[in-house]
Design an enzyme around this catalytic site. Structure first.
Site, PDB file in Angstrom:
ATOM      1  N   CYS A 132      -0.533   7.703  -4.665  1.00  0.00           N
ATOM      2  CA  CYS A 132      -1.246   6.665  -5.416  1.00  0.00           C
ATOM      3  C   CYS A 132      -1.549   7.029  -6.869  1.00  0.00           C
ATOM      4  O   CYS A 132      -1.899   6.156  -7.654  1.00  0.00           O
ATOM      5  CB  CYS A 132      -2.539   6.296  -4.703  1.00  0.00           C
ATOM      6  SG  CYS A 132      -2.276   5.560  -3.076  1.00  0.00           S
ATOM      7  N   HIS A 387      -2.821  -3.208  -5.586  1.00  0.00           N
ATOM      8  CA  HIS A 387      -2.551  -1.783  -5.775  1.00  0.00           C
ATOM      9  C   HIS A 387      -1.071  -1.478  -5.531  1.00  0.00           C
ATOM     10  O   HIS A 387      -0.693  -1.030  -4.456  1.00  0.00           O
ATOM     11  CB  HIS A 387      -3.444  -0.980  -4.821  1.00  0.00           C
ATOM     12  CG  HIS A 387      -3.239   0.495  -4.824  1.00  0.00           C
ATOM     13  ND1 HIS A 387      -2.727   1.193  -5.908  1.00  0.00           N
ATOM     14  CD2 HIS A 387      -3.489   1.425  -3.857  1.00  0.00           C
ATOM     15  CE1 HIS A 387      -2.670   2.480  -5.603  1.00  0.00           C
ATOM     16  NE2 HIS A 387      -3.119   2.638  -4.366  1.00  0.00           N
ATOM     17  N   CYS A 419      -7.939   8.091  -5.554  1.00  0.00           N
ATOM     18  CA  CYS A 419      -7.718   8.967  -4.400  1.00  0.00           C
ATOM     19  C   CYS A 419      -6.214   8.990  -4.105  1.00  0.00           C
ATOM     20  O   CYS A 419      -5.455   8.140  -4.577  1.00  0.00           O
ATOM     21  CB  CYS A 419      -8.504   8.487  -3.185  1.00  0.00           C
ATOM     22  SG  CYS A 419      -8.130   6.794  -2.667  1.00  0.00           S
ATOM     23  N   GLY A 421      -3.276   9.785  -0.931  1.00  0.00           N
ATOM     24  CA  GLY A 421      -2.987  10.007   0.484  1.00  0.00           C
ATOM     25  C   GLY A 421      -2.686  11.464   0.791  1.00  0.00           C
ATOM     26  O   GLY A 421      -2.077  12.163  -0.015  1.00  0.00           O
TER      27      GLY A 421
END
Length: 456
Positions: A132, A387, A419, A421
């Site tokens: 991300c 996103h 954040c 993954g």
């Protein structure tokens, strides 16, 4: 803006190494604690001169559902050079953050997009994947390369087409993971990690739904006031009728995931999406989206030589690791690390863009760092906008810097964070582009052409 450029030119001139043997250190004394630390490397600052994005559209149902990945990236690559009148031959490298597509295929699509955008075959391109944060990582990689002297001008970009590329699972996990709890937790669905954050740190369903409502309200207000027009590049594409196959040409220039009427009553009716007794729903999770963004970076001295207005200064970047089971807490750890690296304190930061992957982790990070909600995601976030994984970091650069420019002197430093993954976080610190220290605290020395910064 012309005044700011001239002020930077003067500063750069006076920060050149002293060559005359008749000059002594007493001629220029530094140490003004009210000013951000300036050094002789001022001209080597890495600056952003352009940052643009496409609209962000709902995957499979939105404006880019029939758009190819290379056609989505090309317009923003073209925009950053056209709007700055930069010769594409001068670009040293293009780095594209992208997550879901097979690496070799996406790399070829990005190369094709560069050709569509008018770049010659002499300009290289590569992809980067830190999930991300990939778009922000691309920008950081280019900034680091410029700082290292590999080249003077580069583009950091991001791309994700979630209409085509889905979030997948490892089909055959290594049996060894059962003996390593944290390795096993890397395989947790992201929605479960959201539930873990909510449960472990006491983030309520109401707090999550409230965050979603605010995100949609702010994004709707920003759209209505025309704020996003500064950063969105219209994309000429097509929409295909699923029933007849007929193609209709369209220009996509507005984010289509924003729901202005989102309210607590409606969100409260949604069932948990990942856990029967959970609090994470489709309404307080980020949307699955398509989008692209690009950021043009270069040495400050090059930007000044070209007379380009400076949108922002890249000050620092940090990537950190956290417990994979609560991967969403990443920004709460990454932001302090990046701020410290920039030589600042948290209370020096005027504006924050924190990716709203899930409302649970966004609320937690905001509370953990004791941030003023009025300074965070002031134009909405991923809960409303969406996103597109690889594009989000670069998109946030465009959103943050254009908002900082609008706010002017009331907004000097900004932070972007998200954040990641498998348990990580990333953050970067930016300074507003025209925030050069005023020369009012300096006077000319009568015996030479230099400025004495703090002379009494």
């Amino acid at each position: 803006m012309e005044k700011a450029i001239e002020r930077q030119r003067v500063l750069l001139e006076h920060l050149q190494p002293i060559r005359s043997s008749s000059i002594t250190p007493s001629i220029c004394v530094a140490g003004d604690s009210s000013a951000y630390h300036r050094t002789s490397a001022f001209g080597d600052d890495v600056v952003i001169v352009a940052a643009y994005r496409t609209a962000i559209c709902k995957a499979k149902r939105g404006g880019f559902k029939d758009t190819l990945a290379d056609d989505l990236l090309a317009p923003v690559l073209k925009a950053v050079v056209e709007k700055t009148n930069l010769n594409p031959n001068e670009v040293g490298d293009i780095v594209v953050g992208t997550v879901l597509a097979p690496g070799s295929i996406r790399a070829m699509e990005c190369r094709m997009a560069a050709f569509y955008a008018g770049f010659p075959d002499t300009v290289p391109i590569r992809t980067v994947n830190r999930q991300c944060s990939s778009g922000l990582q691309a920008v950081a990689d280019v900034a680091a390369a410029i700082k290292a002297g590999f080249y003077d001008i580069g583009i950091g970009a991001g791309l994700e087409l979630m209409t085509v590329d889905n979030i997948g699972l490892i089909l055959k996990a290594n049996p060894k993971v059962d003996a390593f709890a944290q390795a096993r937790d890397c395989l947790l669905p992201m929605g479960i990690t959201s539930e873990n954050v909510a449960q472990r740190f006491g983030v309520t369903r109401l707090e999550q739904d409230q965050a979603a409502v605010i995100s949609h309200q702010r994004a709707a207000a920003a759209t209505a006031s025309g704020k996003f027009k500064d950063e969105i590049i219209p994309v000429l594409t097509k929409i295909v009728d699923p029933q007849t196959g007929d193609e209709k040409p369209v220009v996509i220039s507005v984010d289509d995931g924003i729901r202005p009427t989102t309210n607590l009553t409606g969100l409260a009716k949604l069932k948990p999406a990942f856990k029967r007794d959970g609090a994470t729903t489709a309404g307080n999770s980020s949307q699955v989206s398509d989008g692209a963004a690009a950021v043009l970076l270069m040495k400050r001295s090059i930007a000044m030589q070209k007379g380009l207005p400076i949108l922002g200064v890249f000050r620092s970047f940090a990537a950190v690791g956290v417990d994979p089971a609560v991967m969403g807490i990443g920004p709460a750890v990454a932001i302090p690390a990046a701020v410290k690296s920039a030589g600042l304190e948290l209370n020096n930061i005027d504006l924050f863009e924190i990716n709203e992957a899930f409302a649970s982790q966004y609320v937690y990070c905001q509370k953990k760092l004791n941030l003023d909600p009025e300074n965070v995601n002031v134009n909405g976030g991923a809960l409303a906008l969406g996103h597109p994984l690889g594009a989000t970091g670069a998109r946030c650069v465009a959103t943050l810097l254009h908002e900082m420019k609008r706010r002017g002197k009331d907004c000097r430093f900004g932070v972007i964070s998200m954040c990641i993954g498998s348990g990580m976080g990333a953050a970067a610190v930016f300074e507003r582009g025209d925030a050069v220290d005023d020369l009012c605290n300096a006077r000319a020395n009568n015996n030479n052409n230099f400025l004495s910064k703090d002379a009494k």
